[in-house]
Design an enzyme around this catalytic site. Sequence first.
Site, PDB file in Angstrom:
ATOM      1  N   GLY A 243       0.828  -1.216   0.000  1.00 45.31           N
ATOM      2  CA  GLY A 243       0.000   0.000   0.000  1.00 45.31           C
ATOM      3  C   GLY A 243       0.852   1.251   0.000  1.00 45.31           C
ATOM      4  O   GLY A 243       0.593   2.193   0.761  1.00 45.31           O
ATOM      5  N   SER A 244       1.886   1.282  -0.851  1.00 46.74           N
ATOM      6  CA  SER A 244       2.877   2.355  -0.701  1.00 46.74           C
ATOM      7  C   SER A 244       2.886   3.360  -1.846  1.00 46.74           C
ATOM      8  O   SER A 244       3.861   4.088  -2.019  1.00 46.74           O
ATOM      9  CB  SER A 244       4.271   1.747  -0.527  1.00 46.74           C
ATOM     10  OG  SER A 244       4.553   0.798  -1.527  1.00 46.74           O
ATOM     11  N   THR A 245       1.805   3.424  -2.611  1.00 49.36           N
ATOM     12  CA  THR A 245       1.776   4.483  -3.630  1.00 49.36           C
ATOM     13  C   THR A 245       1.249   5.794  -3.059  1.00 49.36           C
ATOM     14  O   THR A 245       1.338   6.837  -3.697  1.00 49.36           O
ATOM     15  CB  THR A 245       0.908   4.068  -4.845  1.00 49.36           C
ATOM     16  OG1 THR A 245      -0.390   3.720  -4.380  1.00 49.36           O
ATOM     17  CG2 THR A 245       1.531   2.887  -5.575  1.00 49.36           C
TER      18      THR A 245
ATOM     19  N   TYR B  31     -13.627  -2.559  11.383  1.00 47.88           N
ATOM     20  CA  TYR B  31     -12.257  -2.039  11.265  1.00 47.88           C
ATOM     21  C   TYR B  31     -11.468  -2.380  12.537  1.00 47.88           C
ATOM     22  O   TYR B  31     -10.331  -2.873  12.455  1.00 47.88           O
ATOM     23  CB  TYR B  31     -12.307  -0.528  11.059  1.00 47.88           C
ATOM     24  CG  TYR B  31     -10.963   0.125  10.875  1.00 47.88           C
ATOM     25  CD1 TYR B  31     -10.274   0.000   9.675  1.00 47.88           C
ATOM     26  CD2 TYR B  31     -10.394   0.877  11.900  1.00 47.88           C
ATOM     27  CE1 TYR B  31      -9.037   0.608   9.498  1.00 47.88           C
ATOM     28  CE2 TYR B  31      -9.159   1.489  11.733  1.00 47.88           C
ATOM     29  CZ  TYR B  31      -8.488   1.356  10.529  1.00 47.88           C
ATOM     30  OH  TYR B  31      -7.264   1.961  10.362  1.00 47.88           O
TER      31      TYR B  31
END
Lengths: 80, 253
Positions: free
Chosen positions: B16-18, B161
């Site tokens: 999830g690193s964009t 969550y």
Amino acid sequence: MTDESTLRKAFVDSLDIAPDTDWESLSYRGIEEWDSVAHMRLIAELEDVFDIMIETEDVIDMNSYVVARKLLGKYGIDFA
Amino acid sequence: MRDLLDLRERVAFVTGSTRGIGWATAQLLAEHGASVVVAGSSDLAAAEARAKELTAGWGTPALGVVCDSREPAQIKAAYRTIHQTFKRLDVLVNSAGVLDDALIGMISDDALENTFRVNAIGPIQHLQAAARLMRRSGDGGSIINIASIIGVTGNEGQAVYGASKAAVIGLTRSAAKELAPMGVRVNAIAPGFIDTDMTRALPEAKFAQRAAAIKMGRVGTADDVARAVLFLASDLSGYVTGTVLGVDGGMLI
């Protein structure tokens, strides 16, 4: 084609078993030396020796020497 | 003088690193010398563009991959690529996550499954693959799971969550015990309220309400979390495992 002695050496080194083991009957948890901890050591050894990454399903399915020899075919390792 | 934050010769995979916390983390790890694998959930061009930014900015090798945490085949492929490219992995940051608030009674099966796939099941699959690569190198490694303060304290409207992030904490503590003998450290970070695209998607009033609960008087930034990741990735935390580090500015839920 790969010499099967490479595969046997990986088993001998990682499971600490004798080189004259009965390979056809060698199975996971069939001997004291091949427990779950040794299994992960074996997988690491096979990955290093053959420079592959074995999928988790195959790690779980690899429950004997015979199966290991067959499964490695998936990764392009075929034995003479 | 020895630099305990030096990550040269180390390979880090940040899911999830964009964007958001993952992107801030990828940049900080690259700044400290790490080779970084950038992962986005669908857009390969975006991940590759981010990787190029890292190499241009810090001169470190970087690689962009598509790795949707809901897709086990993509996770396996990512680790095969890392193995083929770098032959090792030293740091995994499980950063990919989704936030989908719903009151009890209004939780759809789809939302439940999607949240658990991205926030809990994906990180387990990543951890399992990463641990094998880390063991192989013989040098150990560091796995950092991005949990949440909600996984510790809970919050109304966030049962799903919170449950998914509590699962991440349970994963962290169990994996830390199992992998410690191999020199693989596993820790979690529990961010409080962080200013990201994910939290900006909240209604304005809810955003303001949560921000007001922070004792340090400001909303956290992605960089605040990235610095905690750097600590856990580096030798500064060489004897730290199984911990959940709060990065929340004294937030009260």
